[in-house]
Design an enzyme around this catalytic site. Structure first.
Site, mmCIF file in Angstrom:
data_model
loop_
_atom_site.group_PDB
_atom_site.id
_atom_site.type_symbol
_atom_site.label_atom_id
_atom_site.label_comp_id
_atom_site.label_asym_id
_atom_site.label_seq_id
_atom_site.Cartn_x
_atom_site.Cartn_y
_atom_site.Cartn_z
ATOM 1 N N LYS A 233 -14.271 -1.505 2.188
ATOM 2 C CA LYS A 233 -14.900 -0.199 1.934
ATOM 3 C C LYS A 233 -16.419 -0.219 2.150
ATOM 4 O O LYS A 233 -17.013 0.801 2.450
ATOM 5 C CB LYS A 233 -14.575 0.284 0.515
ATOM 6 N N ASP B 105 -12.359 8.799 -3.020
ATOM 7 C CA ASP B 105 -11.984 8.304 -4.358
ATOM 8 C C ASP B 105 -12.643 9.159 -5.452
ATOM 9 O O ASP B 105 -12.053 9.419 -6.490
ATOM 10 C CB ASP B 105 -12.426 6.838 -4.537
ATOM 11 N N THR C 179 0.855 -1.190 0.000
ATOM 12 C CA THR C 179 0.000 0.000 0.000
ATOM 13 C C THR C 179 0.887 1.235 0.000
ATOM 14 O O THR C 179 1.896 1.284 0.704
ATOM 15 C CB THR C 179 -0.972 0.017 1.202
HETATM 16 N N1 LIG Z 1 -5.819 5.120 -8.563
HETATM 17 C C1 LIG Z 1 -6.497 4.890 -7.449
HETATM 18 O O1 LIG Z 1 -6.538 5.721 -6.530
HETATM 19 C C2 LIG Z 1 -7.269 3.624 -7.295
HETATM 20 C C3 LIG Z 1 -8.289 3.534 -6.323
HETATM 21 C C4 LIG Z 1 -8.990 2.331 -6.206
HETATM 22 C C5 LIG Z 1 -8.664 1.254 -7.027
HETATM 23 N N2 LIG Z 1 -7.660 1.388 -7.942
HETATM 24 C C6 LIG Z 1 -7.316 0.261 -8.841
HETATM 25 O O2 LIG Z 1 -8.485 -0.107 -9.567
HETATM 26 C C7 LIG Z 1 -8.455 -1.497 -9.883
HETATM 27 C C8 LIG Z 1 -9.801 -2.131 -9.504
HETATM 28 O O3 LIG Z 1 -10.013 -2.039 -8.113
HETATM 29 P P1 LIG Z 1 -11.425 -2.422 -7.445
HETATM 30 O O4 LIG Z 1 -11.282 -2.135 -6.004
HETATM 31 O O5 LIG Z 1 -12.542 -1.806 -8.209
HETATM 32 O O6 LIG Z 1 -11.471 -4.009 -7.692
HETATM 33 P P2 LIG Z 1 -12.765 -4.928 -7.730
HETATM 34 O O7 LIG Z 1 -13.884 -4.372 -6.939
HETATM 35 O O8 LIG Z 1 -12.254 -6.303 -7.443
HETATM 36 O O9 LIG Z 1 -13.231 -4.880 -9.282
HETATM 37 C C9 LIG Z 1 -12.442 -5.445 -10.297
HETATM 38 C C10 LIG Z 1 -13.016 -5.125 -11.664
HETATM 39 O O10 LIG Z 1 -12.094 -5.613 -12.645
HETATM 40 C C11 LIG Z 1 -12.760 -6.578 -13.470
HETATM 41 N N3 LIG Z 1 -11.793 -7.623 -13.788
HETATM 42 C C12 LIG Z 1 -10.945 -8.245 -12.932
HETATM 43 N N4 LIG Z 1 -10.179 -9.128 -13.598
HETATM 44 C C13 LIG Z 1 -10.577 -9.078 -14.902
HETATM 45 C C14 LIG Z 1 -10.174 -9.753 -16.087
HETATM 46 N N5 LIG Z 1 -9.210 -10.671 -16.069
HETATM 47 N N6 LIG Z 1 -10.762 -9.431 -17.247
HETATM 48 C C15 LIG Z 1 -11.743 -8.486 -17.283
HETATM 49 N N7 LIG Z 1 -12.174 -7.809 -16.208
HETATM 50 C C16 LIG Z 1 -11.594 -8.100 -15.026
HETATM 51 C C17 LIG Z 1 -13.921 -7.086 -12.639
HETATM 52 O O11 LIG Z 1 -14.900 -7.616 -13.497
HETATM 53 P P3 LIG Z 1 -16.017 -8.663 -12.975
HETATM 54 O O12 LIG Z 1 -17.156 -7.840 -12.444
HETATM 55 O O13 LIG Z 1 -16.363 -9.426 -14.203
HETATM 56 O O14 LIG Z 1 -15.359 -9.529 -11.934
HETATM 57 C C18 LIG Z 1 -14.357 -5.796 -11.953
HETATM 58 O O15 LIG Z 1 -15.096 -4.989 -12.830
HETATM 59 C C19 LIG Z 1 -7.250 -2.071 -9.120
HETATM 60 O O16 LIG Z 1 -6.175 -2.184 -10.015
HETATM 61 C C20 LIG Z 1 -6.934 -1.007 -8.075
HETATM 62 O O17 LIG Z 1 -5.570 -0.974 -7.726
HETATM 63 C C21 LIG Z 1 -6.974 2.545 -8.097
#
Ligand SMILES: NC(=O)c1ccc[n+]([C@@H]2O[C@H](COP(=O)([O-])OP(=O)(O)OC[C@H]3O[C@@H](n4cnc5c(N)ncnc54)[C@H](OP(=O)(O)O)[C@@H]3O)[C@@H](O)[C@H]2O)c1
Length: 294
Positions: free
Chosen positions: A74, A110, A23
């Site tokens: 969250k 966020d 993190t």
């Molecule tokens: N920049 C920032 O401040 C910030 C903040 C928060 C998160 N993030 C980043 O955002 C990303 C997602 O985080 P999250 O918390 O939203 O995760 P999450 O709730 O687990 O959601 C993951 C998403 O990615 C999709 N996905 C996962 N693996 C996939 C694959 N192989 N092919 C196609 N779609 C796939 C999932 O689709 P399904 O619905 O089909 O499972 C879902 O829509 C992470 O990389 C995280 O580090 C960045």
């Protein structure tokens, strides 16, 4: 140099999550505290789901100033705090808790991170088409922020699991009258929508380390030079999607901007001081660059 005491007691802050292998919040916030000579201590609180209620109770008992909250908690912290901001309620997730004299208030910063990342392009997004890949936790704050702050004409949510995209579109649609919501998991529909989009955002974890060579676009889809592309994945900084977009001459925005933007808002809620963006950015980029070479 003398440290500035925020309060005799409320000096503890931390990040709550589980399996927090990496993190960036501790380095970002600690750098900011040092830069402003603020006497806060920032820790990592990696707890199992059964321990979460106890941890929140200890935040009160030990008089923590607050906490950041990350995956997978969250949503889970919502019933455990005393009050939730309107924004966090609509998004359905809390990523920041502030302890106001024993009363724990949950916020979602966020959405502010997404706003900060795209504010420069507000005029290009307004009344235009947006494609958002993903329907997970981060997608909720992203869809909310794009609809609320930039009023596009259309948002197409593209997700591997169609049901999740449908749920989001149906939930957010009635809340934002200026924006029409659609959803798909069909590559051809996605490709057509990408051709007319002003803004493309990846909120899926596709492209995140270690799968750095992947991006969520369909095989034949192209990015054009008049488009804006935000990848909220920040590790690596230069994702496969951003490389593709930069190669096409598009305007690219890294997930580091969202990370810093959400951190800035949380920092301001904790300390009532302006976030030292430059110092925090340097520290975060250094950490991510070192990580790339490991
Ligand atoms: N920049 C920032 O401040 C910030 C903040 C928060 C998160 N993030 C980043 O955002 C990303 C997602 O985080 P999250 O918390 O939203 O995760 P999450 O709730 O687990 O959601 C993951 C998403 O990615 C999709 N996905 C996962 N693996 C996939 C694959 N192989 N092919 C196609 N779609 C796939 C999932 O689709 P399904 O619905 O089909 O499972 C879902 O829509 C992470 O990389 C995280 O580090 C960045």
């Amino acid at each position: 140099m003398k440290l500035q005491r925020h309060s005799e007691h409320q000096r503890l802050i931390g990040i709550i999550g589980h399996k927090l292998a990496h993190t960036l919040s501790p380095v970002m916030h600690t750098t900011a505290f040092k830069k402003l000579n603020l006497d806060f201590t920032y820790g990592v609180m990696d707890v199992t789901p059964e321990m979460l209620p106890n941890l929140i109770a200890s935040m009160r008992a030990l008089n923590f100033r607050g906490a950041n909250v990350t995956v997978p908690y969250k949503q889970d912290v919502i019933p455990l705090v005393d009050e939730v901001s309107e924004e966090a309620k609509v998004i359905g997730a809390v990523n920041t808790i502030v302890n106001n004299s024993g009363r724990l208030v949950g916020y979602n910063t966020d959405a502010h991170g997404v706003y900060i990342s795209l504010a420069y392009y507000a005029d290009s997004i307004k009344n235009n088409h947006v494609v958002i890949f993903g329907a997970g936790g981060a997608a909720r704050a992203t869809v909310y922020a794009v609809a609320k702050f930039f009023s596009p004409k259309r948002i197409m949510i593209v997700n591997r699991t169609l049901e999740n995209a449908k749920k989001m579109a149906e939930e957010f649609g009635p809340k934002f009258k200026l924006t029409k919501f659609f959803f798909t998991n069909d590559p051809e529909t996605t490709t057509r929508e990408l051709e007319v989009a002003a803004l493309i955002i990846n909120t899926t974890s596709v492209g995140m380390k270690p799968l750095v060579n992947f991006h969520p676009l369909p095989t034949n889809a192209k990015v054009q030079k008049n488009q804006i592309v935000l990848d909220i994945v920040y590790n690596p900084i230069d994702t496969a999607l951003l490389q593709l977009a930069a190669g096409a001459g598009a305007k690219v925005v890294s997930g580091v901007e969202m990370l810093l933007g959400q951190g800035a808002k949380a920092f301001e809620l904790f300390t009532h001081h302006e976030f030292p963006m430059h110092a925090a950015r340097e520290a975060v980029v250094k950490e991510l660059t070192q990580d790339m070479h490991q």
